[in-house]
Design an enzyme around this catalytic site. Sequence first.
Site, short mmCIF file in Angstrom:
data_model
loop_
_atom_site.label_atom_id
_atom_site.label_comp_id
_atom_site.label_asym_id
_atom_site.label_seq_id
_atom_site.Cartn_x
_atom_site.Cartn_y
_atom_site.Cartn_z
CE1 TYR A 206 14.66 -0.63 12.82
CE2 TYR A 206 13.15 -1.27 14.45
CZ TYR A 206 13.49 -1.08 13.33
OH TYR A 206 12.21 -1.26 12.27
CB ILE B 1 2.79 -4.82 14.22
CG1 ILE B 1 3.74 -3.92 14.87
CG2 ILE B 1 1.09 -4.34 14.75
CD1 ILE B 1 3.62 -3.96 16.50
N GLY C 215 9.11 -4.54 7.64
CA GLY C 215 9.56 -5.75 8.87
C GLY C 215 8.58 -5.23 10.10
CG ASP C 216 9.15 -1.78 12.23
OD1 ASP C 216 9.75 -2.28 13.28
OD2 ASP C 216 9.55 -1.06 11.51
NE ARG C 217 0.06 -3.47 8.93
CZ ARG C 217 -0.67 -4.44 9.89
NH1 ARG C 217 0.04 -4.87 10.81
NH2 ARG C 217 -1.71 -4.35 9.74
#
Length: 452
Positions: A141, A249, A244-246
């Site tokens: 980030y 992962i 985006g994080d999902r």
Amino acid sequence: MTRPLVIVGDSMLDVDIEGTATRLSPEAPVPVVDAERVWQRPGGAGLAAVLAARTGCEVVLVTAVGDDADGRALTDLLAESGVRIVALELTGSTLCKTRIRAAGHSMLRLDRGDGSAAGSPLPARVAEVLDQAGAVCVADYGHGVTAHGEIRELLSRAAPRVPVVWDPHPRGSDPVPDCWLVTPNHAEADGCSAEVLRERWSAKAVCVTLGSKGALLATGTGSVHHPVTHSTARPGHGDTCGAGDRFAIAATMSLAAGKDVQDAVSDAVNAASRFVAAGGAAGVSSAAAVGGTSWAITDSTVVSSDIADVRDRLRRTGGTLVATGGCFDLLHTGHVRLLRQARGLGDALVVLLNSDASVRALKGPRRPVVADQDRARVLAALACVDAVIIFDELSPEAALAQLRPDIWVKGGDYTEADLPEADVVRSHGGDVVLLPTVAGYSSSNLIAAARS
């Protein structure tokens, strides 16, 4: 995955202030938001770690944490989610991002905090956890963790050995060479094709995510478009924060499970789509106290017996009103998934909850095992639930006649023929939606197993 999933990146505290906006300020032509609830959750790499921990695997987060109020709140939230933290020293203050939202839409975002990890000394524990990792997901980030020289060296050593997935940021550092997958979104790609980025970053594969249009994957053998094949979200609905994080992962875990990159991207596209449809990052938020005022789940605006008041309050925000109902005697995974998906169909979700007397009439004298007020408080603690109404009748028909939701949601173990209330919903112009249930989960079965 037998070895831990290690998340590396910048973390922050995310805060959502939710309310209604029905008038303009007299001082300037800007909306006035009347705050009703405040939620907080880990953001950035912290959110990625929480999402990973919810799959049941062991998660270690390598991140920089500040010794300030926001940093302590962030650390507590991560610990409560089962995430093990290996903390780097943060120079400056913890980043906190606050969104002001009304009717499901962001009105304003306020950022504070200037922390950076780029120059901090690296604890020896970081090398140990990366050596033990079964897979690594980098959530960059742009606040210094991925610019740290020793971190980059350790990630470069890990990439030939285990899956390394890198979610980049425009202000962050370039991925280390030989990443198994790099996952910029369309804006972060900045007009470059996935093939060009793969060459630039010396990555095994690059996937440019395209939101509801899926993703474009480039490997050494060419490019393939992966469309969304599973979504319950309606166009224009769903909070994309955290998608985006999902995605990253899901891709990391699929690669760690031995799948090839094509299958991993397909899994990730659909996991991110389901995540948005189920309410996005709101599903991992916790009630917060801001400015000395508690916005806890006991607030009378959340658990109420006044159907007209709930209806009018939520209708003032505009948008689509969704309702669902049931006993919810023991809240389980199937319930939570249905509630999140139901919330993703609109802008507010009301749960019609059977009272104790109603449950006894339906389930027998030994039920419920949890009293209605306690069941209501547990439901109200979920970020995807906007209000809970307790009713005494065997059927929610009378409550629905007053509430008049746009959508009535039930689990797919029902058919419309099983729902006498469907006619009531349609008489007011509403729709009935049946959502798929999670196999193997049942309050009755859980209670029977516990009693045996």
